[in-house]
Design a protein around this motif. Structure first.
Motif, PDB file in Angstrom:
ATOM      1  N   SER A  85       0.828  -1.203   0.000  1.00 32.89           N
ATOM      2  CA  SER A  85       0.000   0.000   0.000  1.00 32.89           C
ATOM      3  C   SER A  85       0.864   1.254   0.000  1.00 32.89           C
ATOM      4  O   SER A  85       1.876   1.323   0.691  1.00 32.89           O
ATOM      5  CB  SER A  85      -0.909   0.028   1.237  1.00 32.89           C
ATOM      6  OG  SER A  85      -1.555   1.278   1.375  1.00 32.89           O
ATOM      7  N   SER A  86       0.414   2.241  -0.783  1.00 29.91           N
ATOM      8  CA  SER A  86       1.001   3.582  -0.715  1.00 29.91           C
ATOM      9  C   SER A  86      -0.098   4.606  -0.427  1.00 29.91           C
ATOM     10  O   SER A  86      -0.005   5.759  -0.842  1.00 29.91           O
ATOM     11  CB  SER A  86       1.724   3.926  -2.018  1.00 29.91           C
ATOM     12  OG  SER A  86       0.842   3.882  -3.127  1.00 29.91           O
ATOM     13  N   PHE A  87      -1.157   4.166   0.267  1.00 25.71           N
ATOM     14  CA  PHE A  87      -2.245   5.061   0.636  1.00 25.71           C
ATOM     15  C   PHE A  87      -1.704   6.192   1.534  1.00 25.71           C
ATOM     16  O   PHE A  87      -0.736   6.013   2.267  1.00 25.71           O
ATOM     17  CB  PHE A  87      -3.345   4.305   1.373  1.00 25.71           C
ATOM     18  CG  PHE A  87      -4.319   3.602   0.459  1.00 25.71           C
ATOM     19  CD1 PHE A  87      -3.945   3.205  -0.815  1.00 25.71           C
ATOM     20  CD2 PHE A  87      -5.607   3.316   0.882  1.00 25.71           C
ATOM     21  CE1 PHE A  87      -4.843   2.556  -1.651  1.00 25.71           C
ATOM     22  CE2 PHE A  87      -6.520   2.663   0.059  1.00 25.71           C
ATOM     23  CZ  PHE A  87      -6.125   2.281  -1.217  1.00 25.71           C
ATOM     24  N   VAL A  88      -2.369   7.347   1.473  1.00 21.83           N
ATOM     25  CA  VAL A  88      -1.903   8.524   2.204  1.00 21.83           C
ATOM     26  C   VAL A  88      -3.021   9.091   3.076  1.00 21.83           C
ATOM     27  O   VAL A  88      -4.205   8.800   2.863  1.00 21.83           O
ATOM     28  CB  VAL A  88      -1.409   9.615   1.229  1.00 21.83           C
ATOM     29  CG1 VAL A  88      -0.190   9.130   0.454  1.00 21.83           C
ATOM     30  CG2 VAL A  88      -2.529  10.042   0.264  1.00 21.83           C
ATOM     31  N   LYS A  89      -2.624   9.913   4.054  1.00 20.70           N
ATOM     32  CA  LYS A  89      -3.560  10.674   4.876  1.00 20.70           C
ATOM     33  C   LYS A  89      -3.289  12.147   4.597  1.00 20.70           C
ATOM     34  O   LYS A  89      -2.407  12.750   5.209  1.00 20.70           O
ATOM     35  CB  LYS A  89      -3.374  10.346   6.360  1.00 20.70           C
ATOM     36  CG  LYS A  89      -3.704   8.905   6.716  1.00 20.70           C
ATOM     37  CD  LYS A  89      -3.528   8.640   8.207  1.00 20.70           C
ATOM     38  CE  LYS A  89      -3.890   7.203   8.560  1.00 20.70           C
ATOM     39  NZ  LYS A  89      -3.711   6.929  10.018  1.00 20.70           N
ATOM     40  N   PRO A  90      -4.025  12.743   3.656  1.00 20.14           N
ATOM     41  CA  PRO A  90      -3.705  14.102   3.221  1.00 20.14           C
ATOM     42  C   PRO A  90      -3.854  15.135   4.335  1.00 20.14           C
ATOM     43  O   PRO A  90      -4.781  15.066   5.153  1.00 20.14           O
ATOM     44  CB  PRO A  90      -4.710  14.369   2.103  1.00 20.14           C
ATOM     45  CG  PRO A  90      -5.220  13.025   1.695  1.00 20.14           C
ATOM     46  CD  PRO A  90      -5.164  12.183   2.912  1.00 20.14           C
ATOM     47  N   THR A  91      -2.938  16.088   4.345  1.00 21.50           N
ATOM     48  CA  THR A  91      -3.040  17.199   5.289  1.00 21.50           C
ATOM     49  C   THR A  91      -3.995  18.265   4.786  1.00 21.50           C
ATOM     50  O   THR A  91      -4.527  19.050   5.579  1.00 21.50           O
ATOM     51  CB  THR A  91      -1.656  17.815   5.514  1.00 21.50           C
ATOM     52  OG1 THR A  91      -1.104  18.213   4.246  1.00 21.50           O
ATOM     53  CG2 THR A  91      -0.724  16.818   6.179  1.00 21.50           C
ATOM     54  N   SER A  92      -4.190  18.325   3.484  1.00 23.54           N
ATOM     55  CA  SER A  92      -5.168  19.254   2.916  1.00 23.54           C
ATOM     56  C   SER A  92      -5.634  18.717   1.580  1.00 23.54           C
ATOM     57  O   SER A  92      -4.876  18.066   0.866  1.00 23.54           O
ATOM     58  CB  SER A  92      -4.567  20.653   2.742  1.00 23.54           C
ATOM     59  OG  SER A  92      -3.512  20.654   1.804  1.00 23.54           O
ATOM     60  N   VAL A  93      -6.906  19.011   1.265  1.00 25.46           N
ATOM     61  CA  VAL A  93      -7.517  18.508   0.038  1.00 25.46           C
ATOM     62  C   VAL A  93      -8.245  19.651  -0.648  1.00 25.46           C
ATOM     63  O   VAL A  93      -9.120  20.277  -0.044  1.00 25.46           O
ATOM     64  CB  VAL A  93      -8.509  17.360   0.330  1.00 25.46           C
ATOM     65  CG1 VAL A  93      -9.151  16.863  -0.964  1.00 25.46           C
ATOM     66  CG2 VAL A  93      -7.816  16.221   1.051  1.00 25.46           C
ATOM     67  N   PRO A  94      -7.925  19.955  -1.900  1.00 27.45           N
ATOM     68  CA  PRO A  94      -8.642  21.017  -2.605  1.00 27.45           C
ATOM     69  C   PRO A  94      -9.998  20.527  -3.087  1.00 27.45           C
ATOM     70  O   PRO A  94     -10.334  19.350  -2.983  1.00 27.45           O
ATOM     71  CB  PRO A  94      -7.718  21.315  -3.795  1.00 27.45           C
ATOM     72  CG  PRO A  94      -7.092  19.990  -4.092  1.00 27.45           C
ATOM     73  CD  PRO A  94      -6.895  19.325  -2.750  1.00 27.45           C
TER      74      PRO A  94
END
Length: 596
Positions: free
Chosen positions: A137-146
């Protein structure tokens, strides 16, 4: 294979490295997350890829739907990813999957607000008992999403991509995808394919759908460096031969001279078309049968008609042969291979390999572009200028085999996207796999001599690599820790190829050699075992693998197919070059598991 280093002035960078301060890890840790590329005369791009995690589970673990009689690959994969990563069903979607002999493979993408995250992917493998045996897995937890609604039109994005990259939109359908950035945020992007026929560039450009910035690229091009040279031979001095019926009908059911619907009388078929200049400039058969008998004249320029015909026929033969070999070992239609007609067996068709011989775009080189399943792989073979007359890379089998293998490794890693060998380390391993497969095709018996690549084109017995591939540390001293000082993908590839040379030697020492391994994958020789594990591990490993996760994929592949019978042989070979149990951060370790 890239033989000439590219030099370009640095005028722009998509991303800036922040890992140099991450002591005590060596700076080479960037190999696992970054890739620097020169794409145009004044453009150097550094791209970021979230680091992949990889877990293997031996004989397997249960997943949430394990007890349901109606479970399918998609449902099982999605339920496992959601459970394992504590996600909801709106966070993931199924991308692709297939069932092989030893394992079933599913490829899943992270999504946000229904929009996929291009470089946040996962892969799940199930054994024949339906248990999970590997997860990357290379899933992420974004710090911000446009906003997921673009403010930049697709037409504006295409214009910006064309301007930045010096090419043209190739009309392949564009997509809207998020891309994970190094600073922890994600960007909404229009994804468009840009090509430049003069330079051979072929990339996916990710244009920020709000700002218009070029934030990421996928580079599809991996550079290199009948009367034919049999694939077990490396160079023309070993002797071309007239081979009769070399096709394997169990892999190419209509033969090689059939484009999937119609019989052909030239160097075109369902798996490959070989030409010079344009795809109409193929070689017609020299006699009914079909017969393609065009002996070369090496005293004349390779551009003479007779020698061009030889180049067409030899590349047509080599690429078809590799198609048939790799098909027998699992690179099938469902597993995203290259065919025009997939005969209803899964995957996307209309993507045979195109081979441009004596391509006018360069010299002393060769390359292979691997877009996603459904678009043709593109091989370009160039002339070499070190001799008079010049020599043609299309007649050195190891170079053709090397290039073709890029298509296999890029398709099988990550589920047919062509996006998952993009970091420096993963790209380097791509070069190593290509050298290792070329070597595999040329072995004739149980001896494992030192292997030298690229002798013919340069007329040089030392070849085009820094060392021969060898089990001797005196002949070839490269090991895992060499990555601390290597930063170019072909140099890194030499380390991986030499590791695999040692793996091959260990398996042949343990199991002997099968003379029919090219056509019979059921034999028990060490060379047969090697290629099974080679192909199986590609589908198991995560997107943008490292030496460590690729090693673990080989170990798990052996559990899946052979019940772990080769565990100690594999570990001893990997550990002999520093890739032992405790290897990490490009530091050597010679430890093997207890009992080995």
């Amino acid at each position: 294979m890239l033989f000439n280093k590219l030099l370009a002035s640095v005028t722009t960078a998509v991303l800036f490295s922040s890992l140099s301060a991450a002591a005590p890890w060596p700076s080479s840790v960037k190999h696992t997350t970054h890739r620097e590329r020169d794409l145009a005369s004044n453009l150097r791009l550094v791209t970021f890829h979230p680091e992949s995690t990889f877990e293997t589970f031996g004989v397997g673990i249960d997943h949430p739907l394990n007890k349901r009689a109606s479970e399918d690959l998609e449902g099982a994969a999605l339920s496992f990813v959601q459970s394992h990563l504590n996600l909801s069903d709106k966070d993931v979607n199924f991308k692709s999957g297939f069932s092989g002999e030893a394992a079933a493979h599913a490829y899943v993408r992270q999504q946000i607000d229904g929009v996929p995250v291009a470089n946040a992917v996962a892969n799940v493998a199930f054994n024949q008992a339906g248990k999970v045996v590997a997860f990357g897995s290379s899933f992420v937890k974004p710090t911000s999403v446009p906003s997921s609604k673009p403010t930049l039109t697709l037409e504006e994005a295409i214009a910006k991509a064309e301007s930045a990259l010096g090419g043209k939109f190739n009309e392949w359908p564009a997509t809207l995808e998020f891309i994970a950035k190094e600073d922890g945020s994600v960007a909404l992007t229009h994804v468009v394919q840009i090509q430049n026929d003069e330079t051979g560039a072929w990339v996916e450009a990710f244009i920020d759908a709000h700002s218009g910035e070029l934030v990421h690229i996928t580079d599809f091009v991996t550079k290199a460096s009948f009367f034919v040279l049999p694939i077990t031979k490396e160079t023309p001095p070993e002797g071309l031969e007239l081979l009769t019926n070399p096709e394997d009908l169990s892999a190419s059911p209509d033969g090689w001279n059939n484009d999937g619907t119609t019989s052909t009388t030239d160097t075109s078929g369902n798996n490959v078309i070989s030409f010079k200049g344009s795809q109409t400039a193929t070689t017609q058969e020299s006699g009914a049968g079909p017969v393609f008998n065009f002996p070369p004249d090496f005293t004349t320029a390779p551009t003479t008609t007779q020698n061009v015909n030889t180049a067409h026929v030899n590349t047509f033969y080599i690429v078809n042969t590799i198609h048939d070999i790799s098909y027998k070992y699992g690179f099938t239609e469902a597993a995203f291979n290259f065919q025009n007609n997939n005969f209803g067996l899964g995957g996307k068709g209309n993507d045979r390999v195109t081979v441009s011989v004596q391509d006018s775009a360069g010299t002393n080189n060769a390359d292979f572009a691997t877009p996603a399943d459904g678009q043709s792989g593109r091989m370009r073979m160039f002339l070499w200028t070190f001799t008079n007359p010049q020599r043609d890379g299309a007649l050195e089998n190891d170079i053709v085999s090397h290039e073709n293998t890029h298509g296999i490794t890029n398709r099988l890693t990550g589920g047919g996207t062509g996006r998952c060998l993009q970091t420096t380390e993963a790209g380097g391993m791509g070069e190593g796999w290509s050298d290792a497969f070329a070597e595999w095709t040329e072995h004739k018996d149980a001896t494992v001599p030192d292997y030298i690549l690229g002798q013919f084109v340069e007329n040089n017995s030392v070849g085009i690599r820094s060392h021969p591939y060898s089990t001797s540390t005196t002949v070839n001293p490269l090991n895992y820790a060499s990555l601390q000082t290597l930063s170019e993908v072909h140099d890194i590839g030499e380390v991986w190829a030499n590791l695999l040379h040692n793996v091959y030697a260990g398996l042949v020492a343990a199991h002997g050699f099968s003379a029919t391994a090219h056509t019979d994958p059921t034999t028990t020789g060490g060379n047969t075992v090697f290629l099974h594990l080679f192909i199986d591990a590609l589908s198991l490993q995560p997107c943008n693998p490292t030496f460590l996760t690729a090693r673990d994929a080989w170990i798990q592949a052996d559990v899946n197919r052979f019940g772990g019978a080769n565990k100690c042989t594999l570990w001893q070979a990997f550990a002999s070059r520093g890739l032992g149990v405790n290897a990490a951060n490009h530091n050597n370790d010679a430890t093997v598991p207890a009992g080995c």
